[in-house]
Every structure is written in structure tokens, then in C-alpha cells.
Design an enzyme around this catalytic site. Structure first.
Site, PDB file in Angstrom:
ATOM      1  N   SER A   1       0.832  -1.213   0.000  1.00  0.00           N
ATOM      2  CA  SER A   1       0.000   0.000   0.000  1.00  0.00           C
ATOM      3  C   SER A   1       0.861   1.255   0.000  1.00  0.00           C
ATOM      4  O   SER A   1       1.898   1.309   0.668  1.00  0.00           O
ATOM      5  CB  SER A   1      -0.900   0.030   1.237  1.00  0.00           C
ATOM      6  OG  SER A   1      -1.594   1.251   1.275  1.00  0.00           O
TER       7      SER A   1
ATOM      8  N   TYR B   1      -1.554  -1.012  10.024  1.00  0.00           N
ATOM      9  CA  TYR B   1      -1.639  -1.435   8.616  1.00  0.00           C
ATOM     10  C   TYR B   1      -0.281  -1.288   7.936  1.00  0.00           C
ATOM     11  O   TYR B   1       0.205  -2.221   7.278  1.00  0.00           O
ATOM     12  CB  TYR B   1      -2.693  -0.561   7.942  1.00  0.00           C
ATOM     13  CG  TYR B   1      -2.996  -0.869   6.495  1.00  0.00           C
ATOM     14  CD1 TYR B   1      -3.581  -2.075   6.112  1.00  0.00           C
ATOM     15  CD2 TYR B   1      -2.738   0.083   5.499  1.00  0.00           C
ATOM     16  CE1 TYR B   1      -3.894  -2.328   4.784  1.00  0.00           C
ATOM     17  CE2 TYR B   1      -3.068  -0.159   4.177  1.00  0.00           C
ATOM     18  CZ  TYR B   1      -3.641  -1.370   3.823  1.00  0.00           C
ATOM     19  OH  TYR B   1      -3.950  -1.609   2.505  1.00  0.00           O
TER      20      TYR B   1
HETATM   21  P1  NAP Z   1     -11.652  -5.693  -0.162  1.00  0.00           P
HETATM   22  O1  NAP Z   1     -12.543  -5.105  -1.212  1.00  0.00           O
HETATM   23  O2  NAP Z   1     -12.003  -5.532   1.282  1.00  0.00           O
HETATM   24  O3  NAP Z   1     -11.471  -7.270  -0.490  1.00  0.00           O
HETATM   25  C1  NAP Z   1     -10.680  -8.046   0.367  1.00  0.00           C
HETATM   26  C2  NAP Z   1     -10.529  -9.443  -0.174  1.00  0.00           C
HETATM   27  O4  NAP Z   1      -9.633 -10.165   0.686  1.00  0.00           O
HETATM   28  C3  NAP Z   1     -11.841 -10.229  -0.195  1.00  0.00           C
HETATM   29  O5  NAP Z   1     -11.836 -11.053  -1.345  1.00  0.00           O
HETATM   30  C4  NAP Z   1     -11.752 -11.090   1.060  1.00  0.00           C
HETATM   31  O6  NAP Z   1     -12.467 -12.322   0.975  1.00  0.00           O
HETATM   32  C5  NAP Z   1     -10.275 -11.380   1.085  1.00  0.00           C
HETATM   33  N1  NAP Z   1      -9.774 -11.787   2.402  1.00  0.00           N
HETATM   34  C6  NAP Z   1      -9.790 -11.083   3.566  1.00  0.00           C
HETATM   35  N2  NAP Z   1      -9.224 -11.821   4.536  1.00  0.00           N
HETATM   36  C7  NAP Z   1      -8.857 -13.003   3.979  1.00  0.00           C
HETATM   37  C8  NAP Z   1      -8.246 -14.185   4.479  1.00  0.00           C
HETATM   38  N3  NAP Z   1      -7.891 -14.295   5.763  1.00  0.00           N
HETATM   39  N4  NAP Z   1      -8.024 -15.209   3.610  1.00  0.00           N
HETATM   40  C9  NAP Z   1      -8.385 -15.116   2.302  1.00  0.00           C
HETATM   41  N5  NAP Z   1      -8.977 -14.017   1.782  1.00  0.00           N
HETATM   42  C10 NAP Z   1      -9.207 -12.984   2.616  1.00  0.00           C
HETATM   43  O7  NAP Z   1     -10.162  -5.133  -0.303  1.00  0.00           O
HETATM   44  P2  NAP Z   1      -9.389  -4.426  -1.528  1.00  0.00           P
HETATM   45  O8  NAP Z   1      -9.522  -2.969  -1.362  1.00  0.00           O
HETATM   46  O9  NAP Z   1      -9.739  -5.066  -2.795  1.00  0.00           O
HETATM   47  O10 NAP Z   1      -7.886  -4.760  -1.108  1.00  0.00           O
HETATM   48  C11 NAP Z   1      -7.110  -5.757  -1.743  1.00  0.00           C
HETATM   49  C12 NAP Z   1      -5.663  -5.549  -1.340  1.00  0.00           C
HETATM   50  O11 NAP Z   1      -5.236  -4.241  -1.748  1.00  0.00           O
HETATM   51  C13 NAP Z   1      -5.409  -5.603   0.171  1.00  0.00           C
HETATM   52  O12 NAP Z   1      -4.187  -6.269   0.408  1.00  0.00           O
HETATM   53  C14 NAP Z   1      -5.295  -4.144   0.569  1.00  0.00           C
HETATM   54  O13 NAP Z   1      -4.502  -3.972   1.721  1.00  0.00           O
HETATM   55  C15 NAP Z   1      -4.628  -3.572  -0.662  1.00  0.00           C
HETATM   56  N6  NAP Z   1      -4.817  -2.124  -0.847  1.00  0.00           N
HETATM   57  C16 NAP Z   1      -6.068  -1.606  -0.999  1.00  0.00           C
HETATM   58  C17 NAP Z   1      -6.205  -0.235  -1.168  1.00  0.00           C
HETATM   59  C18 NAP Z   1      -7.555   0.419  -1.316  1.00  0.00           C
HETATM   60  O14 NAP Z   1      -7.623   1.656  -1.241  1.00  0.00           O
HETATM   61  N7  NAP Z   1      -8.622  -0.312  -1.557  1.00  0.00           N
HETATM   62  C19 NAP Z   1      -5.069   0.592  -1.192  1.00  0.00           C
HETATM   63  C20 NAP Z   1      -3.815   0.012  -1.033  1.00  0.00           C
HETATM   64  C21 NAP Z   1      -3.697  -1.351  -0.865  1.00  0.00           C
HETATM   65  P3  NAP Z   1     -14.041 -12.429   1.431  1.00  0.00           P
HETATM   66  O15 NAP Z   1     -14.810 -11.695   0.369  1.00  0.00           O
HETATM   67  O16 NAP Z   1     -14.324 -13.901   1.435  1.00  0.00           O
HETATM   68  O17 NAP Z   1     -14.144 -11.776   2.761  1.00  0.00           O
END
Ligand code: NAP
Length: 245
Positions: A140, A153
């Protein structure tokens, strides 16, 4: 399952950034494993969408913070699709909480999923991936911003960036690259949940490109790193954030 395609495992692919990466890699010719923790319905819908578009995909439930689950994820992928070429380490959680008020439970859960989960899948990938493979960890841009409330985080993702740089070197001889992509704010549930309209607008104004990232913006970068053209990038953290930080 009869498979002649290269195979990518995308963790946390039931929704958000992971779902978009899975769609893009399927479109680019990969057989895709859509991993999820609890959301089987969304994972199965995504698999159906990929198959409708003549792609190949399957959904595999596994909690990335559980060693038996992660072992099963790799074993099942190998057994059903025959090979594993790419790991996208995308599953993650975010808790924004002041340092002084962070509980031991919050610390443990964030590090279990973001850090230990990445560690476990990277270890398995080092064992299973084909020559020419790719490991891509999702970190991130918040790491570069040091905003209040993000210590937990950022700490969990800093370790993942450290793993990335060292594993890239330890896989010498296997022709496997290890990189991280560090998105800025992306319009997904993880980012939007708990924020006011005003806070969201403030984040959208941060990059000189003056908008929130979309999951496609990140999938594009991941697809490049997976491609042959991305093959000379190794041990790097690529910040994909519209110019923040
Ligand atoms: P999101 O919409 O909340 O989706 C999270 C995903 O992770 C879901 O598919 C969830 O599965 C899965 N997950 C959570 N805990 C898990 C576990 N213990 N085992 C397997 N799967 C798990 O998040 P996102 O925004 O797409 O984020 C994806 C990645 O990008 C993360 O690593 C986050 O830190 C990073 N990121 C996001 C942002 C942002 O602004 N969105 C910015 C920087 C980095 P379920 O649906 O089954 O719960």
C-alpha cells in the site's frame, strides 16, 4: 480438469482489487484460481463470469492466515489445473486506529492476514511455481504517507515489502520474479467503509490526477508485471497511485 493454460492463484479475489485482477488475468489467457475467505457467492459469480467469457477459473476457499488452508490451496490448484505459474498475494484487511488505542487482538489479526498470510503463500509459491513464474504482493502507498491511524496497517505491509526484496534474491536460479504493487486509495469496500463523503473527497483530491484509483488501474499494473514485458522488473515495489507521495 483439462488445462493447457498457465495458472494464476489470486488471493482475496471474491471482490475489490483481487476480483479485477482475476478477471484481467483470465482475459490475458491464465486459468485463474479465485481464492476467498467467506464470500463463496461472489467468488462463484466471478468464476461463472470468467467461464461465460470462455475463460477457465475455479473458486477455492482458504484463509490465508492458516497454514493447512494455504497448503490445501496450492495442492488443490496443482491437482486440478496441473501447474502453478503466478501468485497474486492480494488478500488483506485494513483497520485505521490510533496507535495508543490499538488492541493486541487488532494487531494480531492484521498481522495474521496481511503479513503471516503473505509469508505462507510466498513460501508455498517458492516451492510450487514453474520456471518463469511471478509472485506479486499487494502492499500500500499508505506506507509512504505515514498518516495518523495507519501504524498497524503500514507495519503489516512494510514486512511484506521486506519479504518481497529478499525472496527475489533467494529465488536465484528459478527464473521467478518477486515484486510488490503499492496502490494509493482505490474505490473498494476496504477503503470506502467507515469514511464520510467528505473524507472520501479529500482522498480523491490527493493525487495530482485528482481521482480515486479504480481496481482496473491496479489490475493493469499487475498484468504488466505478469507479462513477458514485465520480466526484467524484480525485487521492486511499484507504487500505483496517480502520483501521491
Ligand atoms: P476488499 O474489497 O475488502 O477485499 C478483500 C478481499 O480479501 C476479499 O476477497 C476477502 O475475501 C479477502 N480476504 C480477507 N481476509 C482473507 C483471508 N484471511 N483469507 C483469504 N482471503 C481474505 O479489499 P481491496 O480494497 O480489494 O484490497 C485488496 C488488497 O489491496 C489488500 O491487500 C489491501 O490492503 C490492498 N490495498 C487496498 C487499497 C484500497 O484503497 N482499496 C489501497 C492500497 C492497498 P471475502 O470476500 O471472502 O471476505
Amino acid at each position: 480438469m483439462n488445462n493447457a493454460k498457465p495458472v494464476a492463484i489470486v488471493t482475496g479475489a471474491s471482490r475489490g482489487i483481487g476480483a479485477e485482477i482475476a478477471l484481467r488475468l483470465a482475459n490475458d489467457g491464465y486459468a485463474v484460481v479465485v481464492n476467498y475467505q467467506t464470500n463463496s457467492q461472489q467468488a462463484e459469480q466471478l468464476v461463472a463470469e470468467i467461464i461465460r467469457k470462455d475463460g477457465l477459473a475455479l473458486a477455492v476457499q482458504a484463509d490465508v492466515s492458516s497454514l493447512p488452508d494455504v497448503k490445501r490451496l496450492f495442492e488443490e490448484t496443482k491437482a486440478r489445473l496441473g501447474r502453478i505459474d503466478v501468485l497474486i498475494n492480494n488478500a488483506g484487511v485494513l483497520q485505521v486506529v490510533p496507535f495508543a488505542q490499538t488492541s493486541a487482538e487488532q494487531l494480531a489479526r492484521t498481522f495474521e492476514i496481511n503479513t503471516y498470510g503473505s509469508f505462507l503463500t510466498m513460501q508455498q509459491a517458492g516451492e510450487y511455481l514453474q520456471t518463469g513464474g511471478r509472485i506479486i504482493n499487494v502492499s500500500s502507498t499508505t506506507l509512504a504517507l505515514n498518516m495518523p491511524g495507519y501504524a498497524l496497517y503500514n507495519g503489516s505491509k512494510a514486512a511484506v515489502e521486506a519479504f518481497t526484496r529478499v525472496l527475489a534474491k533467494e529465488l536465484r536460479g528459478k527464473e521467478i520474479t518477486v515484486n510488490a504493487v503499492a496502490p494509493g486509495p482505490v474505490a473498494t469496500e476496504l477503503f470506502l467503509k467507515g469514511k464520510t463523503e467528505e473524507q472520501i473527497a479529500q482522498f480523491a483530491k490527493m493525487p495530482p490526477l485528482e481521482r480515486l484509483g479504480q481496481p482496473e488501474d491496479i489490475a493493469n499494473v499487475v498484468a504488466f508485471l505478469c507479462s513477458e514485458q514485465g520480466g526484467w522488473v524484480n525485487g521492486q515495489v511499484l507504487r500505483a497511485n496517480g502520483g501521491i507521495g
